[in-house]
Design a protein around this motif. Structure first.
Motif, PDB file in Angstrom:
ATOM      1  N   MET A 193       0.873  -1.177   0.000  1.00  0.00           N
ATOM      2  CA  MET A 193       0.000   0.000   0.000  1.00  0.00           C
ATOM      3  C   MET A 193       0.901   1.216   0.000  1.00  0.00           C
ATOM      4  O   MET A 193       1.988   1.202   0.557  1.00  0.00           O
ATOM      5  N   HIS A 194       0.437   2.260  -0.671  1.00  0.00           N
ATOM      6  CA  HIS A 194       1.241   3.475  -0.678  1.00  0.00           C
ATOM      7  C   HIS A 194       0.337   4.679  -0.854  1.00  0.00           C
ATOM      8  O   HIS A 194      -0.782   4.569  -1.360  1.00  0.00           O
ATOM      9  N   SER A 195       0.884   5.807  -0.442  1.00  0.00           N
ATOM     10  CA  SER A 195       0.139   7.044  -0.645  1.00  0.00           C
ATOM     11  C   SER A 195       0.062   7.334  -2.136  1.00  0.00           C
ATOM     12  O   SER A 195       0.963   6.998  -2.903  1.00  0.00           O
ATOM     13  N   HIS A 196      -1.022   7.954  -2.536  1.00  0.00           N
ATOM     14  CA  HIS A 196      -1.156   8.353  -3.928  1.00  0.00           C
ATOM     15  C   HIS A 196      -1.318   9.863  -4.005  1.00  0.00           C
ATOM     16  O   HIS A 196      -1.780  10.410  -5.004  1.00  0.00           O
ATOM     17  N   TYR A 197      -0.938  10.544  -2.923  1.00  0.00           N
ATOM     18  CA  TYR A 197      -1.120  11.990  -2.867  1.00  0.00           C
ATOM     19  C   TYR A 197       0.204  12.704  -3.158  1.00  0.00           C
ATOM     20  O   TYR A 197       1.198  12.496  -2.452  1.00  0.00           O
ATOM     21  N   GLY A 198       0.243  13.524  -4.168  1.00  0.00           N
ATOM     22  CA  GLY A 198       1.444  14.303  -4.488  1.00  0.00           C
ATOM     23  C   GLY A 198       2.668  13.404  -4.628  1.00  0.00           C
ATOM     24  O   GLY A 198       2.625  12.377  -5.296  1.00  0.00           O
ATOM     25  N   LEU A 199       3.734  13.812  -3.973  1.00  0.00           N
ATOM     26  CA  LEU A 199       4.979  13.043  -4.031  1.00  0.00           C
ATOM     27  C   LEU A 199       5.136  12.112  -2.830  1.00  0.00           C
ATOM     28  O   LEU A 199       6.217  11.583  -2.582  1.00  0.00           O
ATOM     29  N   GLN A 200       4.065  11.886  -2.074  1.00  0.00           N
ATOM     30  CA  GLN A 200       4.150  11.010  -0.905  1.00  0.00           C
ATOM     31  C   GLN A 200       4.435   9.565  -1.290  1.00  0.00           C
ATOM     32  O   GLN A 200       4.911   8.799  -0.461  1.00  0.00           O
ATOM     33  N   GLU A 201       4.138   9.177  -2.541  1.00  0.00           N
ATOM     34  CA  GLU A 201       4.320   7.778  -2.926  1.00  0.00           C
ATOM     35  C   GLU A 201       5.757   7.317  -2.688  1.00  0.00           C
ATOM     36  O   GLU A 201       5.974   6.167  -2.301  1.00  0.00           O
ATOM     37  N   GLN A 202       6.733   8.205  -2.873  1.00  0.00           N
ATOM     38  CA  GLN A 202       8.128   7.846  -2.685  1.00  0.00           C
ATOM     39  C   GLN A 202       8.484   7.723  -1.204  1.00  0.00           C
ATOM     40  O   GLN A 202       9.515   7.150  -0.857  1.00  0.00           O
ATOM     41  N   LEU A 203       7.665   8.291  -0.333  1.00  0.00           N
ATOM     42  CA  LEU A 203       8.006   8.363   1.090  1.00  0.00           C
ATOM     43  C   LEU A 203       7.143   7.448   1.955  1.00  0.00           C
ATOM     44  O   LEU A 203       7.526   7.086   3.052  1.00  0.00           O
ATOM     45  N   LEU A 204       5.980   7.088   1.468  1.00  0.00           N
ATOM     46  CA  LEU A 204       4.979   6.496   2.342  1.00  0.00           C
ATOM     47  C   LEU A 204       4.439   5.200   1.732  1.00  0.00           C
ATOM     48  O   LEU A 204       3.626   5.227   0.825  1.00  0.00           O
ATOM     49  N   ALA A 205       4.945   4.068   2.237  1.00  0.00           N
ATOM     50  CA  ALA A 205       4.493   2.770   1.743  1.00  0.00           C
ATOM     51  C   ALA A 205       4.669   1.727   2.840  1.00  0.00           C
ATOM     52  O   ALA A 205       5.435   1.921   3.789  1.00  0.00           O
ATOM     53  N   ALA A 206       3.940   0.615   2.729  1.00  0.00           N
ATOM     54  CA  ALA A 206       4.030  -0.457   3.726  1.00  0.00           C
ATOM     55  C   ALA A 206       3.519  -1.747   3.096  1.00  0.00           C
ATOM     56  O   ALA A 206       2.767  -1.710   2.124  1.00  0.00           O
ATOM     57  N   PRO A 207       3.926  -2.904   3.662  1.00  0.00           N
ATOM     58  CA  PRO A 207       3.455  -4.184   3.115  1.00  0.00           C
ATOM     59  C   PRO A 207       1.973  -4.438   3.414  1.00  0.00           C
ATOM     60  O   PRO A 207       1.443  -3.981   4.415  1.00  0.00           O
ATOM     61  N   LEU A 208       1.363  -5.192   2.502  1.00  0.00           N
ATOM     62  CA  LEU A 208      -0.056  -5.535   2.608  1.00  0.00           C
ATOM     63  C   LEU A 208      -0.192  -6.988   2.190  1.00  0.00           C
ATOM     64  O   LEU A 208       0.100  -7.338   1.050  1.00  0.00           O
ATOM     65  N   THR A 209      -0.574  -7.841   3.130  1.00  0.00           N
ATOM     66  CA  THR A 209      -0.711  -9.276   2.801  1.00  0.00           C
ATOM     67  C   THR A 209      -2.087  -9.769   3.174  1.00  0.00           C
ATOM     68  O   THR A 209      -2.736  -9.214   4.028  1.00  0.00           O
TER      69      THR A 209
END
Ligand SMILES: [Cu+2]
Length: 141
Positions: A125-141
């Motif tokens: 999962m990751h942010s889809h807002y602005g440039l947050q995608e490069q900074l904000l992500a985590a595993p999803l199982t």
């Protein structure tokens, strides 16, 4: 007449039946994911980063397909965010793309993502807002 004596047991029975029906149909509460700044130590230095965490501080999210997807994202950042569930087959309005499938989640706000899970596996999962995608992500199982 005997009828008045039956009122309490009947009322108790009806009350019990209503409570039982409520318990049987009540949805489980959503898992809450908090988008927030956290401090991490890298090579001995403290840095502040953004993270997607559960209330316990655990990173990421593990779900059972049979339970469906029932997640509330709480934005504790000072800017808007939204979370995209990468690789998950889902209804378009649950896709987490700001200004396309939903409004951005404002600071202090939350968004409830809920849909049936049709697959299993490891995703992210990751942010889809602005440039947050490069900074904000985590595993999803
Ligand atoms: Cu993605």
């Amino acid at each position: 007449m005997k009828l008045p004596a039956l009122r309490e047991p009947i009322a108790l029975f009806i009350g019990f039946a209503l409570v039982s029906m409520t318990a049987a149909t009540a949805e489980p509460p959503p898992v809450r994911l908090y988008v927030r700044e956290v401090a991490i130590k890298i090579l001995g230095q403290i840095r502040r980063v953004v993270a997607i965490e559960q209330e316990s501080g655990a990173t990421g999210l593990e779900l059972r397909a049979a339970d469906g997807f029932n997640v509330e994202v709480v934005n504790q950042l000072k800017e808007p965010t939204s979370i995209h569930w990468h690789g998950i087959v889902l209804p378009a309005l649950m896709d987490g793309v700001p200004f396309v499938s939903q409004d951005p989640i404002p600071p202090g706000g939350s968004f409830h993502y809920q849909f049936p899970l049709k697959q299993s596996g490891t995703y992210w999962m990751h942010s889809h807002y602005g440039l947050q995608e490069q900074l904000l992500a985590a595993p999803l199982t």
